[in-house]
Design a protein around this motif. Sequence first.
Motif, PDB file in Angstrom:
ATOM      1  N   ALA A 127       0.849  -1.281  -0.025  1.00 29.01           N
ATOM      2  CA  ALA A 127       0.071   0.110   0.041  1.00 29.01           C
ATOM      3  C   ALA A 127       1.033   1.294   0.052  1.00 29.01           C
ATOM      4  O   ALA A 127       1.909   1.404   0.754  1.00 29.01           O
ATOM      5  CB  ALA A 127      -0.941   0.132   1.211  1.00 29.01           C
ATOM      6  N   GLY A 128       0.614   2.175  -0.783  1.00 24.75           N
ATOM      7  CA  GLY A 128       1.336   3.285  -1.019  1.00 24.75           C
ATOM      8  C   GLY A 128       2.497   3.309  -1.548  1.00 24.75           C
ATOM      9  O   GLY A 128       3.193   4.301  -1.859  1.00 24.75           O
ATOM     10  N   LYS A 129       3.333   2.073  -2.081  1.00 26.98           N
ATOM     11  CA  LYS A 129       4.134   1.976  -2.989  1.00 26.98           C
ATOM     12  C   LYS A 129       4.480   1.688  -4.036  1.00 26.98           C
ATOM     13  O   LYS A 129       3.251   1.560  -4.782  1.00 26.98           O
ATOM     14  CB  LYS A 129       5.187   0.644  -1.759  1.00 26.98           C
ATOM     15  N   GLY A 151      -3.670  -1.338  -3.169  1.00 21.76           N
ATOM     16  CA  GLY A 151      -3.203   0.306  -2.800  1.00 21.76           C
ATOM     17  C   GLY A 151      -1.785   0.584  -3.287  1.00 21.76           C
ATOM     18  O   GLY A 151      -1.455   1.565  -2.659  1.00 21.76           O
ATOM     19  N   ALA A 152      -1.406  -0.252  -3.975  1.00 26.22           N
ATOM     20  CA  ALA A 152       0.076   0.448  -4.799  1.00 26.22           C
ATOM     21  C   ALA A 152      -0.065   1.766  -5.406  1.00 26.22           C
ATOM     22  O   ALA A 152      -1.130   1.877  -5.987  1.00 26.22           O
ATOM     23  CB  ALA A 152       0.674  -0.367  -5.584  1.00 26.22           C
ATOM     24  N   ALA A 153       0.975   2.565  -4.977  1.00 27.65           N
ATOM     25  CA  ALA A 153       0.849   3.877  -5.643  1.00 27.65           C
ATOM     26  C   ALA A 153       0.760   3.888  -7.223  1.00 27.65           C
ATOM     27  O   ALA A 153       0.112   4.561  -8.041  1.00 27.65           O
ATOM     28  CB  ALA A 153       1.674   5.053  -5.262  1.00 27.65           C
ATOM     29  N   HIS A 154       2.007   3.004  -7.615  1.00 25.79           N
ATOM     30  CA  HIS A 154       1.939   3.066  -9.038  1.00 25.79           C
ATOM     31  C   HIS A 154       2.536   1.453  -9.452  1.00 25.79           C
ATOM     32  O   HIS A 154       3.290   0.928  -8.604  1.00 25.79           O
ATOM     33  CB  HIS A 154       2.964   3.932  -9.654  1.00 25.79           C
ATOM     34  N   GLY A 178      -4.317   6.059 -13.759  1.00 23.38           N
ATOM     35  CA  GLY A 178      -3.242   6.994 -13.579  1.00 23.38           C
ATOM     36  C   GLY A 178      -2.087   6.181 -12.661  1.00 23.38           C
ATOM     37  O   GLY A 178      -1.301   6.513 -12.306  1.00 23.38           O
ATOM     38  N   ARG A 179      -2.533   4.801 -12.217  1.00 24.09           N
ATOM     39  CA  ARG A 179      -1.611   4.165 -11.335  1.00 24.09           C
ATOM     40  C   ARG A 179      -0.836   3.072 -12.241  1.00 24.09           C
ATOM     41  O   ARG A 179      -0.246   2.153 -11.278  1.00 24.09           O
ATOM     42  CB  ARG A 179      -2.584   3.484 -10.323  1.00 24.09           C
ATOM     43  N   ILE A 180      -0.898   2.795 -13.476  1.00 27.26           N
ATOM     44  CA  ILE A 180      -0.349   1.584 -13.802  1.00 27.26           C
ATOM     45  C   ILE A 180       0.271   2.197 -15.351  1.00 27.26           C
ATOM     46  O   ILE A 180      -0.130   2.976 -16.017  1.00 27.26           O
ATOM     47  CB  ILE A 180      -1.197   0.589 -14.227  1.00 27.26           C
ATOM     48  N   SER A 181       1.598   1.733 -15.821  1.00 25.12           N
ATOM     49  CA  SER A 181       2.077   2.072 -16.978  1.00 25.12           C
ATOM     50  C   SER A 181       2.924   0.914 -17.307  1.00 25.12           C
ATOM     51  O   SER A 181       3.098  -0.072 -16.785  1.00 25.12           O
ATOM     52  CB  SER A 181       3.002   3.214 -16.753  1.00 25.12           C
ATOM     53  N   GLY A 189      14.204   2.191  -8.993  1.00 30.11           N
ATOM     54  CA  GLY A 189      13.377   3.268  -8.290  1.00 30.11           C
ATOM     55  C   GLY A 189      12.048   2.767  -7.717  1.00 30.11           C
ATOM     56  O   GLY A 189      11.232   3.534  -7.182  1.00 30.11           O
ATOM     57  N   VAL A 190      11.794   1.353  -7.641  1.00 33.29           N
ATOM     58  CA  VAL A 190      10.606   0.682  -7.273  1.00 33.29           C
ATOM     59  C   VAL A 190      10.904   0.024  -5.937  1.00 33.29           C
ATOM     60  O   VAL A 190      11.868  -0.116  -5.557  1.00 33.29           O
ATOM     61  CB  VAL A 190      10.093  -0.022  -8.325  1.00 33.29           C
ATOM     62  N   ASP A 191       9.857  -0.062  -5.084  1.00 29.64           N
ATOM     63  CA  ASP A 191       9.647  -0.676  -3.645  1.00 29.64           C
ATOM     64  C   ASP A 191       9.706  -2.150  -4.138  1.00 29.64           C
ATOM     65  O   ASP A 191      10.443  -2.819  -3.064  1.00 29.64           O
ATOM     66  CB  ASP A 191       8.773   0.006  -2.995  1.00 29.64           C
ATOM     67  N   LEU A 192       9.012  -2.555  -4.821  1.00 35.97           N
ATOM     68  CA  LEU A 192       8.723  -4.092  -5.147  1.00 35.97           C
ATOM     69  C   LEU A 192       9.150  -4.373  -6.666  1.00 35.97           C
ATOM     70  O   LEU A 192       8.637  -3.913  -7.498  1.00 35.97           O
ATOM     71  CB  LEU A 192       7.186  -4.366  -4.645  1.00 35.97           C
ATOM     72  N   VAL A 193       9.727  -5.592  -6.386  1.00 31.37           N
ATOM     73  CA  VAL A 193      10.073  -6.063  -7.915  1.00 31.37           C
ATOM     74  C   VAL A 193       9.481  -7.537  -7.830  1.00 31.37           C
ATOM     75  O   VAL A 193       9.954  -8.449  -6.921  1.00 31.37           O
ATOM     76  CB  VAL A 193      11.795  -6.049  -7.948  1.00 31.37           C
ATOM     77  N   ALA A 194       8.536  -7.847  -8.648  1.00 33.82           N
ATOM     78  CA  ALA A 194       7.886  -8.924  -8.605  1.00 33.82           C
ATOM     79  C   ALA A 194       8.256  -9.813 -10.019  1.00 33.82           C
ATOM     80  O   ALA A 194       7.729  -9.393 -10.964  1.00 33.82           O
ATOM     81  CB  ALA A 194       6.516  -8.831  -8.395  1.00 33.82           C
TER      82      ALA A 194
END
Length: 267
Positions: A127-129, A151-154, A178-181, A189-194
């Motif tokens: 959430a928020g990340k 709730g991921a920010a992007h 607005g939350r996906i690209s 630069g990202v918090d989670l790499v999946a």
Amino acid sequence: MDVTLTGETRLFYIVGDPIAQVKSPPALTAILMKRGANALLVPAHVAPADLELFLQAARATRNVDGIVVTVPHKLAALAHCDEPTERARFAGSTNVMRRGADGRWRGDNTDGQGYMDGIAACGFDVAGKTALLVGAGGAGAAIAYEILARGAAHLKVHDIDTARRDRIVGRLGERFPGRISVGDADPSGVDLVANATPLGMRDGDPLPVDATKLAGTQFVADVITKPEISPLLVAARALGCAIMPGAGMFNAQAELLVDRMLGMETA
């Protein structure tokens, strides 16, 4: 409890190509028995060209109650579900099918829930990340949806199949504007790499992301269960990243899968 095989034993398959890597048969059979079901989960190695024939045979085999679906059949199997859940329809794939009392096959997809529940159990809250997801196939589409739903920010999505990538980005963009690209193999630069691809299962596979650009503050997760610690996770752990191996996803969704196998569907 030991398995007592009788003429009344109900059968479930797990179908994939390859299939030797799956850990589901003993684990899910144990859960079925714990719940009092006289049932077994049996591995079935089926090539994509033979999937339709296999599913037709399963429909004709009256003591087959359901099918767990793994790589690479999750997208194709959805078309064989008479009643897919909304979650499965949105993901465009199914990972579990169940024959109802009316003979109709219902399909669901628990991959996203299992993946993110496993990550949460490791202490990471999305959430928020921000996140990068590699792989927009059957599991990837479900995971992408769940990342945003939690709730991921992007979210950035990368897949070498650009048409498949663009479909999921477009569909999720309507639901989460607005939350996906579109992303690429650069995890900076990202918090989670999946990772939601099979890369790492075979010797010589390339890594799904550029591991030289990982940072120790990132959380890195994988769907791969064999090897237990994938090459991506080996590289990430060496840099100090917190990780979740594929077993974390499987353990988190095992009970969910058995719920669906026994007909305990959710919306």
